[in-house]
Design a protein around this motif. Structure first.
Motif, mmCIF file in Angstrom:
data_model
loop_
_atom_site.group_PDB
_atom_site.id
_atom_site.type_symbol
_atom_site.label_atom_id
_atom_site.label_comp_id
_atom_site.label_asym_id
_atom_site.label_seq_id
_atom_site.Cartn_x
_atom_site.Cartn_y
_atom_site.Cartn_z
ATOM 1 N N HIS A 78 0.837 -1.201 0.000
ATOM 2 C CA HIS A 78 0.000 0.000 0.000
ATOM 3 C C HIS A 78 0.871 1.250 0.000
ATOM 4 O O HIS A 78 0.579 2.228 -0.706
ATOM 5 C CB HIS A 78 -0.924 0.003 1.220
ATOM 6 N N ALA A 79 1.946 1.221 0.788
ATOM 7 C CA ALA A 79 2.861 2.365 0.811
ATOM 8 C C ALA A 79 3.493 2.568 -0.563
ATOM 9 O O ALA A 79 3.668 3.705 -1.017
ATOM 10 C CB ALA A 79 3.934 2.162 1.873
ATOM 11 N N ALA A 80 3.820 1.459 -1.239
ATOM 12 C CA ALA A 80 4.462 1.555 -2.552
ATOM 13 C C ALA A 80 3.535 2.183 -3.587
ATOM 14 O O ALA A 80 4.001 2.780 -4.565
ATOM 15 C CB ALA A 80 4.910 0.170 -3.011
ATOM 16 N N SER A 81 2.222 2.040 -3.372
ATOM 17 C CA SER A 81 1.273 2.653 -4.311
ATOM 18 C C SER A 81 1.033 4.123 -3.998
ATOM 19 O O SER A 81 0.414 4.827 -4.800
ATOM 20 C CB SER A 81 -0.068 1.897 -4.265
ATOM 21 N N ALA A 82 1.523 4.604 -2.846
ATOM 22 C CA ALA A 82 1.252 5.975 -2.438
ATOM 23 C C ALA A 82 2.464 6.889 -2.544
ATOM 24 O O ALA A 82 2.309 8.113 -2.555
ATOM 25 C CB ALA A 82 0.739 5.993 -0.994
ATOM 26 N N MET A 83 3.686 6.313 -2.607
ATOM 27 C CA MET A 83 4.895 7.144 -2.571
ATOM 28 C C MET A 83 6.071 6.353 -3.112
ATOM 29 O O MET A 83 5.986 5.126 -3.252
ATOM 30 C CB MET A 83 5.177 7.576 -1.132
ATOM 31 N N PRO A 84 7.200 7.027 -3.360
ATOM 32 C CA PRO A 84 8.423 6.304 -3.734
ATOM 33 C C PRO A 84 8.994 5.618 -2.494
ATOM 34 O O PRO A 84 9.876 6.143 -1.815
ATOM 35 C CB PRO A 84 9.331 7.423 -4.248
ATOM 36 N N VAL A 85 8.489 4.438 -2.200
ATOM 37 C CA VAL A 85 8.727 3.815 -0.904
ATOM 38 C C VAL A 85 10.198 3.464 -0.684
ATOM 39 O O VAL A 85 10.711 3.602 0.433
ATOM 40 C CB VAL A 85 7.809 2.583 -0.721
ATOM 41 N N GLU A 86 10.891 3.011 -1.713
ATOM 42 C CA GLU A 86 12.304 2.645 -1.522
ATOM 43 C C GLU A 86 13.148 3.881 -1.200
ATOM 44 O O GLU A 86 14.052 3.831 -0.368
ATOM 45 C CB GLU A 86 12.842 1.915 -2.750
ATOM 46 N N ALA A 87 12.849 5.014 -1.854
ATOM 47 C CA ALA A 87 13.560 6.250 -1.542
ATOM 48 C C ALA A 87 13.240 6.705 -0.124
ATOM 49 O O ALA A 87 14.124 7.166 0.611
ATOM 50 C CB ALA A 87 13.194 7.341 -2.542
ATOM 51 N N ALA A 88 11.967 6.541 0.290
ATOM 52 C CA ALA A 88 11.573 6.934 1.648
ATOM 53 C C ALA A 88 12.259 6.052 2.689
ATOM 54 O O ALA A 88 12.646 6.533 3.765
ATOM 55 C CB ALA A 88 10.058 6.864 1.798
ATOM 56 N N LEU A 89 12.420 4.772 2.369
ATOM 57 C CA LEU A 89 13.136 3.874 3.282
ATOM 58 C C LEU A 89 14.624 4.219 3.321
ATOM 59 O O LEU A 89 15.238 4.261 4.393
ATOM 60 C CB LEU A 89 12.944 2.423 2.836
ATOM 61 N N ALA A 90 15.193 4.489 2.178
ATOM 62 C CA ALA A 90 16.622 4.797 2.125
ATOM 63 C C ALA A 90 16.950 6.093 2.855
ATOM 64 O O ALA A 90 17.987 6.195 3.527
ATOM 65 C CB ALA A 90 17.077 4.889 0.669
ATOM 66 N N ASP A 91 16.060 7.085 2.739
ATOM 67 C CA ASP A 91 16.304 8.380 3.389
ATOM 68 C C ASP A 91 15.926 8.372 4.864
ATOM 69 O O ASP A 91 16.246 9.323 5.588
ATOM 70 C CB ASP A 91 15.516 9.482 2.683
ATOM 71 N N GLY A 92 15.204 7.335 5.306
ATOM 72 C CA GLY A 92 14.853 7.238 6.712
ATOM 73 C C GLY A 92 13.507 7.790 7.102
ATOM 74 O O GLY A 92 13.197 7.892 8.297
ATOM 75 N N TRP A 93 12.643 8.136 6.139
ATOM 76 C CA TRP A 93 11.284 8.563 6.469
ATOM 77 C C TRP A 93 10.452 7.379 6.970
ATOM 78 O O TRP A 93 9.499 7.563 7.740
ATOM 79 C CB TRP A 93 10.600 9.164 5.241
ATOM 80 N N LEU A 94 10.811 6.185 6.522
ATOM 81 C CA LEU A 94 10.096 4.963 6.892
ATOM 82 C C LEU A 94 11.099 3.927 7.399
ATOM 83 O O LEU A 94 12.288 3.991 7.086
ATOM 84 C CB LEU A 94 9.361 4.368 5.675
ATOM 85 N N ARG A 95 10.575 2.971 8.155
ATOM 86 C CA ARG A 95 11.347 1.765 8.484
ATOM 87 C C ARG A 95 10.449 0.564 8.202
ATOM 88 O O ARG A 95 9.221 0.636 8.345
ATOM 89 C CB ARG A 95 11.804 1.784 9.947
ATOM 90 N N ARG A 96 11.077 -0.524 7.813
ATOM 91 C CA ARG A 96 10.304 -1.705 7.414
ATOM 92 C C ARG A 96 10.429 -2.790 8.457
ATOM 93 O O ARG A 96 11.508 -3.041 8.997
ATOM 94 C CB ARG A 96 10.794 -2.221 6.059
ATOM 95 N N GLU A 97 9.300 -3.413 8.756
ATOM 96 C CA GLU A 97 9.253 -4.590 9.622
ATOM 97 C C GLU A 97 8.428 -5.650 8.896
ATOM 98 O O GLU A 97 7.189 -5.563 8.870
ATOM 99 C CB GLU A 97 8.626 -4.261 10.979
ATOM 100 N N GLY A 98 9.074 -6.610 8.322
ATOM 101 C CA GLY A 98 8.373 -7.654 7.571
ATOM 102 C C GLY A 98 7.665 -7.075 6.368
ATOM 103 O O GLY A 98 8.275 -6.400 5.533
ATOM 104 N N ASP A 99 6.381 -7.318 6.296
ATOM 105 C CA ASP A 99 5.588 -6.837 5.166
ATOM 106 C C ASP A 99 4.955 -5.485 5.428
ATOM 107 O O ASP A 99 4.119 -5.018 4.638
ATOM 108 C CB ASP A 99 4.469 -7.853 4.851
ATOM 109 N N GLU A 100 5.318 -4.826 6.556
ATOM 110 C CA GLU A 100 4.737 -3.534 6.902
ATOM 111 C C GLU A 100 5.824 -2.465 6.991
ATOM 112 O O GLU A 100 7.001 -2.768 7.214
ATOM 113 C CB GLU A 100 3.998 -3.613 8.244
ATOM 114 N N VAL A 101 5.405 -1.232 6.818
ATOM 115 C CA VAL A 101 6.313 -0.098 7.017
ATOM 116 C C VAL A 101 5.714 0.818 8.077
ATOM 117 O O VAL A 101 4.489 0.906 8.250
ATOM 118 C CB VAL A 101 6.563 0.683 5.715
ATOM 119 N N HIS A 102 6.607 1.511 8.802
ATOM 120 C CA HIS A 102 6.220 2.446 9.858
ATOM 121 C C HIS A 102 6.851 3.804 9.559
ATOM 122 O O HIS A 102 7.993 3.877 9.071
ATOM 123 C CB HIS A 102 6.727 1.980 11.229
ATOM 124 N N ALA A 103 6.163 4.881 9.879
ATOM 125 C CA ALA A 103 6.747 6.216 9.767
ATOM 126 C C ALA A 103 7.735 6.428 10.907
ATOM 127 O O ALA A 103 7.528 5.955 12.024
ATOM 128 C CB ALA A 103 5.659 7.284 9.820
#
Length: 504
Positions: A78-103
């Motif tokens: 769902h996050a991937a359909s709403a934003m550039p999720v890999e860039a957000a993870l790389a920059d630290g806006w998000l963190r991933r836990e399994g199949d979910e992401v957290h702000a």
């Protein structure tokens, strides 16, 4: 002090584009959540918004609201359909836990004064409307949008300037506003983490970058001077410096006093300094005089007390702010006692809250107005602040004889109210009331009401008074002698506006 690392702004422009495309804006939130749930967010109540976003399905807007505003985990897909999720993870806006992401941070859409779509970035749960609301006891926590910050933004003068200083920037709200009308913006804070959040707020809002300096009060800027200084400082009068965002670490109201006293030397000619503050009401001391003593030489000042709380109310407010009411009852009682001991030691009986505006002037006799106005006002008030000081200039330059030669108009949207028993031939008194700006009300006598009602710019004040004297069968000389003080008051409070004459 919080040690959690902050995101980088490397891909902020891409993230901003995705948020705007999803409708993650102040208007978009209102449309998605509806007015009741949207209003509940301002009270830090999130259940209505959680229900509303469940109804919004897995769309990009609902996903972003749940993730960044309500701080709920969302599926990676769902996050991937709403934003550039890999860039957000790389920059630290998000963190991933399994199949979910957290702000990792709180992002709140914020509407600029001209419809700009801005975003305020702060610590998780520390934006008004965030998941937990304010209540963190972490020393270095950085807050987002709150009533104080929006109040300061609303009263700030917004004329174009060369340089602006946001002292104690926090998450950068004032600096963000300043980028609209200042060529150069400097943001300072004693907390380096706050400067990191300001950098993110500006980047995600698509605003120009600001100069970032770490340090307390004016120390970081050296001898630099500015056209505009704004500060929502850590003004809480507390026993100790427990929380960086609110406790200044000085005794009583010393931080606010020093901030005001030192601001005059940091202003360019004609420059403004605007602060929020708390001040003590000390036994045996007039609070008006206390604040007048703060005003630096060479500055006009307008100080408005908006609220007063007794020391018990004040202590309870800030104990709840830190979440202490949810702690061990004995610990809560001990902290409460500490606050009251501090106030007793300083003979403080209550605490005032309000606005302080300084203007650098070369006038021989600066104007210092200290008043109490707890009533509703109409924000934004930046233009009203400018008008206040313009009126002070006018009154300084016009003695009573000049006032009688001057022409005035009654300001628009002023209404007259007559107060007295029903059926009485004459009112007990007449009230003039403004429906804009400060929304002031003032009592006037029959002459004052008649004078104000006739002011349309065509006749001088003296000629109007002569006509009133004839109607009331009064001596026109006596009326001219006693009325300029009332005219001066009506001008000072913004009921009458001088009309420029040819050649002026």
């Amino acid at each position: 002090m919080s040690t959690t690392s902050l995101p980088t702004p490397d891909h902020a422009a891409e993230l901003r584009s995705a948020m705007l495309a999803a409708g993650f804006t102040a208007d978009g939130l209102l449309d998605l959540l509806g007015a009741p749930a949207y209003a509940a967010l301002a009270r830090s109540e999130t259940v209505p918004a959680l229900r509303a976003t469940r109804g919004g399905g897995d769309g990009p807007l609902a996903t972003l609201v749940r993730l960044f505003l309500l701080q709920q985990p969302v599926p990676y897909v769902h996050a991937a359909s709403a934003m550039p999720v890999e860039a957000a993870l790389a920059d630290g806006w998000l963190r991933r836990e399994g199949d979910e992401v957290h702000a990792t941070v709180d992002v709140r859409p914020y509407g600029g004064p001209d419809g700009e779509d801005w975003f305020i970035v702060s610590d998780l749960g520390c934006a008004v409307g965030g998941a937990g609301g304010i209540g963190s006891r972490e020393e270095g926590v950085v807050l987002g949008v709150g009533g104080a910050s929006t109040t300061l933004a609303g009263i700030t003068v917004r004329t174009p300037v060369g340089s602006a200083l946001d002292l104690g920037t926090g998450s950068g709200i004032q600096a963000l506003h300043a980028t609209r009308h200042a060529t150069r913006v400097t943001a300072t804070d004693v907390n380096p983490r706050a400067l990191g959040f300001t950098r993110l707020t500006l980047a995600l809002s698509g605003a120009p970058a600001a100069e970032m300096l770490t340090g307390s009060l004016f120390e970081p800027v050296g001898d630099a001077t500015f056209d505009l200084i704004v500060s929502n400082p850590p003004f809480v009068i507390s026993p100790g410096a427990r929380l960086t965002y609110r406790d200044g670490g000085m005794g009583g109201d010393d931080l606010c006093r020093i901030l005001v006293q030192e601001a005059g030397a940091r202003l360019n000619p004609g420059g403004y300094a605007q602060f929020l503050g708390n001040w003590q009401h000390v036994e045996g001391e007039d609070w008006h005089d206390r604040l007048r003593s703060w005003v630096p030489r060479g500055c006009d000042a307008w100080i408005v007390q908006r609220d007063v709380q007794d020391v018990t109310q004040y202590a309870e407010l800030w104990l709840r702010d830190a979440g202490d009411h949810r702690s061990d009852p004995a610990e809560y009682a001990r902290r409460y006692e500490d606050w009251l001991d501090e106030f007793d030691a300083r003979k403080t009986r209550s605490v005032g809250f309000g606005w302080i505006t300084l203007r650098r002037t070369d006038a021989a006799e600066p104007s210092i107005v200290v008043e109490e106005w707890p009533h509703t006002v109409e924000q934004p008030l930046g233009d009203a602040v400018l008008a206040h000081f313009a009126r002070q200039d006018y009154l300084r330059e016009h003695d009573d004889a000049a006032l009688l030669e001057a022409h005035f108009t009654l300001v628009e949207e002023v209404v007259q109210e007559q107060v007295g028993p029903p059926g009485a031939e004459d009112p007990e008194h007449v009230v003039l009331r403004q429906n804009r700006g400060m929304r002031r009300a003032t009592k006037v006598d029959t002459v004052g009401a008649g004078f104000a009602g006739v002011c349309d710019g065509s006749l001088s004040a003296g000629r109007i008074l002569d006509a009133i004297a004839q109607l009331m069968q009064e001596d026109p000389v006596v009326l001219r002698d006693r009325t300029p003080e009332a005219i001066r008051l009506l001008v000072e409070q913004g009921f009458l506006e001088p009309v420029p004459r040819p050649g002026q």
